[in-house]
Design an enzyme around this catalytic site. Structure first.
Site, PDB file in Angstrom:
ATOM      1  N   GLU A 195       0.811  -1.210   0.000  1.00  0.00           N
ATOM      2  CA  GLU A 195       0.000   0.000   0.000  1.00  0.00           C
ATOM      3  C   GLU A 195       0.853   1.273   0.000  1.00  0.00           C
ATOM      4  OE1 GLU A 195      -4.265  -0.989   0.760  1.00  0.00           O
ATOM      5  OE2 GLU A 195      -2.445  -1.906   0.020  1.00  0.00           O
ATOM      6  N   ASP A 196       1.898   1.260   0.799  1.00  0.00           N
ATOM      7  CA  ASP A 196       2.610   2.507   1.104  1.00  0.00           C
ATOM      8  C   ASP A 196       3.970   2.666   0.420  1.00  0.00           C
ATOM      9  OD1 ASP A 196       0.454   2.990   2.677  1.00  0.00           O
ATOM     10  OD2 ASP A 196       1.465   2.603   4.582  1.00  0.00           O
TER      11      ASP A 196
END
Ligand code: MN
Length: 266
Positions: free
Chosen positions: A40-41
């Site tokens: 996600e990051d």
């Protein structure tokens, strides 16, 4: 990466992994917990995770990313039960749900220290409506009670502090009382030759809050802030212990439950 506060972001996944390690989950689960926000990051892909850590870990991380894509804007919109079913169906591996629950606990531990805000309340509301019942259904009570207590602390800090203070004031009395009950029970069980592990059982703030709300009670008339647990080897021994307990202390009408004869939903 660091948070705006300067705290290294890695603190979060490490804490999630530690929570799961304490629940004795397996190595792929702990690895996936450490990596749960990576796809996600960062620019790292599930493929790269698979190459470095194996198929199992990448499937778990991928399952978590999919869970995160379900939007829970309002639990009132659709019935919470449907959300729960969807969660269970989506997560074909139960370990995904357990990582998600540990992630929630860690998120709430963080949120409890933050400034009050509408967003913080929404997170806590969702945790109580969706994730606590899910933890309950899965029987992971360590995560259930922490989600509930932290959420209550965010949603109703006043009542939380009142219950916490009251529990604290009465702590000595309560501990003395429990120790005495355990002693009496142990003597009676020894006499009857029933093998049991007996201990005082901690009650959590949210469960007291719930009792007060459901039964419209005040502190003074709350009975079950005191609890004792006897663990035995089978159902027969359980009813034997129950008979001995009722012989020592008369049950209160309307306060007795038998979850073997009438099981709860979980
Ligand atoms: Mn996370």
């Amino acid at each position: 990466q660091s948070r705006r506060s300067g705290e290294p972001y890695i603190v979060h996944p490490v804490a999630v992994a530690c929570t799961l390690a304490r629940l004795h989950l397996d190595a792929p689960t702990i690895l996936a917990a450490l990596l749960h926000d990576v796809v996600e990051d960062t620019t790292i892909t599930t493929k790269e995770i698979e190459k470095k850590f194996g198929k199992q870990v990448s499937v778990l991380v991928d399952g978590l990313s999919k869970l995160d894509k379900i939007e829970f804007q309002s639990a009132e919109d659709a019935q919470a039960e449907n959300f729960r079913k969807m969660l269970l169906a989506m997560a074909q591996d139960m370990r995904v749900v357990l990582i998600k629950l540990a992630d929630q606990v860690q998120g709430l531990r963080h949120a409890v220290k933050a400034e009050p805000s509408a967003q913080r309340n929404a997170v806590a509301r969702l945790a109580v409506d969706i994730y606590a019942p899910l933890a309950n259904r899965l029987g992971v009570w360590q995560l259930k009670w922490e989600i509930e207590d932290l959420s209550l602390r965010i949603l109703d800090p006043e009542i939380y502090q009142r219950i916490a203070r009251w529990l604290d004031e009465k702590r000595n009395d309560r501990e003395k009382y429990i120790a005495d009950v355990v002693l009496q029970l142990r003597a009676a069980l020894d006499e009857s030759g029933v093998a049991a592990e007996i201990s005082g059982r901690p009650k959590h703030i949210y469960s007291i809050y719930n009792k007060m709300r459901n039964k419209e009670l005040d502190f003074a008339s709350l009975y079950d802030v005191r609890a004792v647990r006897a663990i035995v080897k089978d159902i027969k021994a359980c009813y034997t212990v129950l008979g001995i307990v009722h012989n020592l202390w008369a049950p209160l009408p309307g306060e007795f439950d038998d979850y073997i004869a009438r099981p709860k939903g979980n």
